[in-house]
Design a protein around this motif. Structure first.
Motif, PDB file in Angstrom:
ATOM      1  N   TRP A   4      -5.144  13.058  -0.622  1.00 19.71           N
ATOM      2  CA  TRP A   4      -6.160  13.508  -1.555  1.00 19.71           C
ATOM      3  C   TRP A   4      -7.496  13.504  -0.819  1.00 19.71           C
ATOM      4  O   TRP A   4      -7.848  12.521  -0.170  1.00 19.71           O
ATOM      5  CB  TRP A   4      -6.259  12.575  -2.753  1.00 19.71           C
ATOM      6  N   PHE A   5      -8.241  14.601  -0.948  1.00 17.94           N
ATOM      7  CA  PHE A   5      -9.482  14.745  -0.205  1.00 17.94           C
ATOM      8  C   PHE A   5     -10.718  14.534  -1.066  1.00 17.94           C
ATOM      9  O   PHE A   5     -10.718  14.792  -2.266  1.00 17.94           O
ATOM     10  CB  PHE A   5      -9.540  16.126   0.453  1.00 17.94           C
ATOM     11  N   VAL A   6     -11.772  14.063  -0.428  1.00 21.98           N
ATOM     12  CA  VAL A   6     -13.096  13.902  -1.031  1.00 21.98           C
ATOM     13  C   VAL A   6     -13.867  15.161  -0.681  1.00 21.98           C
ATOM     14  O   VAL A   6     -13.743  15.648   0.446  1.00 21.98           O
ATOM     15  CB  VAL A   6     -13.792  12.663  -0.423  1.00 21.98           C
ATOM     16  N   PRO A   7     -14.722  15.721  -1.481  1.00 22.09           N
ATOM     17  CA  PRO A   7     -14.969  15.362  -2.874  1.00 22.09           C
ATOM     18  C   PRO A   7     -14.113  16.155  -3.848  1.00 22.09           C
ATOM     19  O   PRO A   7     -14.170  15.920  -5.043  1.00 22.09           O
ATOM     20  CB  PRO A   7     -16.443  15.717  -3.058  1.00 22.09           C
TER      21      PRO A   7
ATOM     22  N   TYR B 278       2.798   7.879   0.939  1.00 24.34           N
ATOM     23  CA  TYR B 278       3.864   8.300   1.845  1.00 24.34           C
ATOM     24  C   TYR B 278       5.212   7.983   1.230  1.00 24.34           C
ATOM     25  O   TYR B 278       5.438   6.889   0.722  1.00 24.34           O
ATOM     26  CB  TYR B 278       3.728   7.579   3.189  1.00 24.34           C
ATOM     27  N   ASP B 279       6.105   8.967   1.271  1.00 26.60           N
ATOM     28  CA  ASP B 279       7.476   8.775   0.790  1.00 26.60           C
ATOM     29  C   ASP B 279       8.404   8.817   1.996  1.00 26.60           C
ATOM     30  O   ASP B 279       8.680   9.893   2.536  1.00 26.60           O
ATOM     31  CB  ASP B 279       7.834   9.881  -0.195  1.00 26.60           C
ATOM     32  N   PRO B 280       8.885   7.644   2.450  1.00 25.99           N
ATOM     33  CA  PRO B 280       9.735   7.631   3.639  1.00 25.99           C
ATOM     34  C   PRO B 280      11.074   8.342   3.435  1.00 25.99           C
ATOM     35  O   PRO B 280      11.654   8.840   4.390  1.00 25.99           O
ATOM     36  CB  PRO B 280       9.932   6.145   3.936  1.00 25.99           C
ATOM     37  N   ALA B 281      11.552   8.417   2.208  1.00 29.29           N
ATOM     38  CA  ALA B 281      12.836   9.086   1.951  1.00 29.29           C
ATOM     39  C   ALA B 281      12.747  10.581   2.241  1.00 29.29           C
ATOM     40  O   ALA B 281      13.689  11.180   2.765  1.00 29.29           O
ATOM     41  CB  ALA B 281      13.281   8.843   0.515  1.00 29.29           C
ATOM     42  N   THR B 282      11.612  11.185   1.902  1.00 28.09           N
ATOM     43  CA  THR B 282      11.440  12.622   2.129  1.00 28.09           C
ATOM     44  C   THR B 282      10.515  12.916   3.305  1.00 28.09           C
ATOM     45  O   THR B 282      10.349  14.084   3.665  1.00 28.09           O
ATOM     46  CB  THR B 282      10.856  13.310   0.883  1.00 28.09           C
ATOM     47  N   ARG B 283       9.904  11.869   3.866  1.00 30.56           N
ATOM     48  CA  ARG B 283       8.949  11.979   4.976  1.00 30.56           C
ATOM     49  C   ARG B 283       7.766  12.861   4.604  1.00 30.56           C
ATOM     50  O   ARG B 283       7.253  13.629   5.399  1.00 30.56           O
ATOM     51  CB  ARG B 283       9.646  12.486   6.238  1.00 30.56           C
TER      52      ARG B 283
ATOM     53  N   VAL C 111       6.640  14.161   8.113  1.00 22.24           N
ATOM     54  CA  VAL C 111       5.763  13.258   8.863  1.00 22.24           C
ATOM     55  C   VAL C 111       6.549  11.983   9.176  1.00 22.24           C
ATOM     56  O   VAL C 111       7.085  11.337   8.271  1.00 22.24           O
ATOM     57  CB  VAL C 111       4.487  12.923   8.065  1.00 22.24           C
ATOM     58  N   ALA C 112       6.618  11.642  10.445  1.00 20.66           N
ATOM     59  CA  ALA C 112       7.374  10.453  10.860  1.00 20.66           C
ATOM     60  C   ALA C 112       6.725   9.183  10.337  1.00 20.66           C
ATOM     61  O   ALA C 112       5.491   9.101  10.231  1.00 20.66           O
ATOM     62  CB  ALA C 112       7.449  10.398  12.384  1.00 20.66           C
ATOM     63  N   PRO C 113       7.530   8.177   9.996  1.00 19.14           N
ATOM     64  CA  PRO C 113       6.968   6.903   9.541  1.00 19.14           C
ATOM     65  C   PRO C 113       5.970   6.315  10.541  1.00 19.14           C
ATOM     66  O   PRO C 113       4.948   5.748  10.136  1.00 19.14           O
ATOM     67  CB  PRO C 113       8.192   5.998   9.376  1.00 19.14           C
ATOM     68  N   ALA C 114       6.235   6.463  11.828  1.00 15.36           N
ATOM     69  CA  ALA C 114       5.324   5.920  12.843  1.00 15.36           C
ATOM     70  C   ALA C 114       3.967   6.629  12.806  1.00 15.36           C
ATOM     71  O   ALA C 114       2.924   5.999  13.028  1.00 15.36           O
ATOM     72  CB  ALA C 114       5.936   6.042  14.223  1.00 15.36           C
ATOM     73  N   THR C 115       3.967   7.920  12.496  1.00 14.98           N
ATOM     74  CA  THR C 115       2.703   8.658  12.385  1.00 14.98           C
ATOM     75  C   THR C 115       1.911   8.149  11.191  1.00 14.98           C
ATOM     76  O   THR C 115       0.696   7.936  11.282  1.00 14.98           O
ATOM     77  CB  THR C 115       2.967  10.172  12.258  1.00 14.98           C
ATOM     78  N   TYR C 116       2.594   7.934  10.067  1.00 13.55           N
ATOM     79  CA  TYR C 116       1.902   7.405   8.894  1.00 13.55           C
ATOM     80  C   TYR C 116       1.358   5.997   9.174  1.00 13.55           C
ATOM     81  O   TYR C 116       0.226   5.682   8.813  1.00 13.55           O
ATOM     82  CB  TYR C 116       2.818   7.386   7.669  1.00 13.55           C
ATOM     83  N   ALA C 117       2.129   5.174   9.832  1.00 17.07           N
ATOM     84  CA  ALA C 117       1.673   3.817  10.158  1.00 17.07           C
ATOM     85  C   ALA C 117       0.436   3.871  11.053  1.00 17.07           C
ATOM     86  O   ALA C 117      -0.524   3.117  10.847  1.00 17.07           O
ATOM     87  CB  ALA C 117       2.794   3.030  10.828  1.00 17.07           C
ATOM     88  N   ALA C 118       0.433   4.765  12.036  1.00 21.17           N
ATOM     89  CA  ALA C 118      -0.729   4.901  12.913  1.00 21.17           C
ATOM     90  C   ALA C 118      -1.928   5.421  12.136  1.00 21.17           C
ATOM     91  O   ALA C 118      -3.068   4.980  12.365  1.00 21.17           O
ATOM     92  CB  ALA C 118      -0.394   5.833  14.073  1.00 21.17           C
TER      93      ALA C 118
ATOM     94  N   ALA D  26       0.834  -1.200   0.000  1.00 23.54           N
ATOM     95  CA  ALA D  26       0.000   0.000   0.000  1.00 23.54           C
ATOM     96  C   ALA D  26       0.870   1.252   0.000  1.00 23.54           C
ATOM     97  O   ALA D  26       0.581   2.222  -0.698  1.00 23.54           O
ATOM     98  CB  ALA D  26      -0.940   0.001   1.194  1.00 23.54           C
ATOM     99  N   GLU D  27       1.945   1.231   0.780  1.00 26.08           N
ATOM    100  CA  GLU D  27       2.847   2.381   0.814  1.00 26.08           C
ATOM    101  C   GLU D  27       3.492   2.610  -0.533  1.00 26.08           C
ATOM    102  O   GLU D  27       3.693   3.744  -0.948  1.00 26.08           O
ATOM    103  CB  GLU D  27       3.937   2.182   1.867  1.00 26.08           C
ATOM    104  N   GLN D  28       3.844   1.539  -1.217  1.00 20.08           N
ATOM    105  CA  GLN D  28       4.528   1.659  -2.495  1.00 20.08           C
ATOM    106  C   GLN D  28       3.620   2.211  -3.578  1.00 20.08           C
ATOM    107  O   GLN D  28       4.062   2.917  -4.466  1.00 20.08           O
ATOM    108  CB  GLN D  28       5.100   0.305  -2.933  1.00 20.08           C
TER     109      GLN D  28
END
Length: 88
Positions: free
Chosen positions: A43-46, A33-38, A56-63, A16-18
């Motif tokens: 994208w928002f609806v509508p 999410y791009d972990p290299a650049t954090r 953004v820290a990887p742990a924040t994205y994972a959460a 999913a990340e890829q």
């Protein structure tokens, strides 16, 4: 593979990340999410507008990915906490 078991959850998260993660949300259409650049792209609806959130820290994205309510998590832990820019 071929053993009838479900794929490992970490593999699903990695894939999913890829490729960008489609969100089951009424407010958020998609994330990437791009972990290299954090950088977290959302994208928002509508509107379909994309915003990039910086550092953004990887742990924040994972959460965020694990959160049962993507919109609530976004509002509480990402919006107003990170620098951002509208991309499209």
């Amino acid at each position: 593979m071929g053993n009838g078991r479900e794929p490992d959850p970490w593999l699903a998260d990695y894939l999913a990340e890829q490729s960008g993660a489609k969100m089951p949300s009424t407010a958020i259409r998609n994330t990437q999410y791009d972990p290299a650049t954090r950088t977290l792209s959302v994208w928002f609806v509508p509107s379909g507008h994309r915003y990039d959130y910086e550092d953004v820290a990887p742990a924040t994205y994972a959460a965020f990915r694990r959160a049962s309510s993507k919109g609530r998590f976004f509002n509480e832990f990402i919006r107003d906490h990170y620098s951002y820019r509208r991309v499209a």
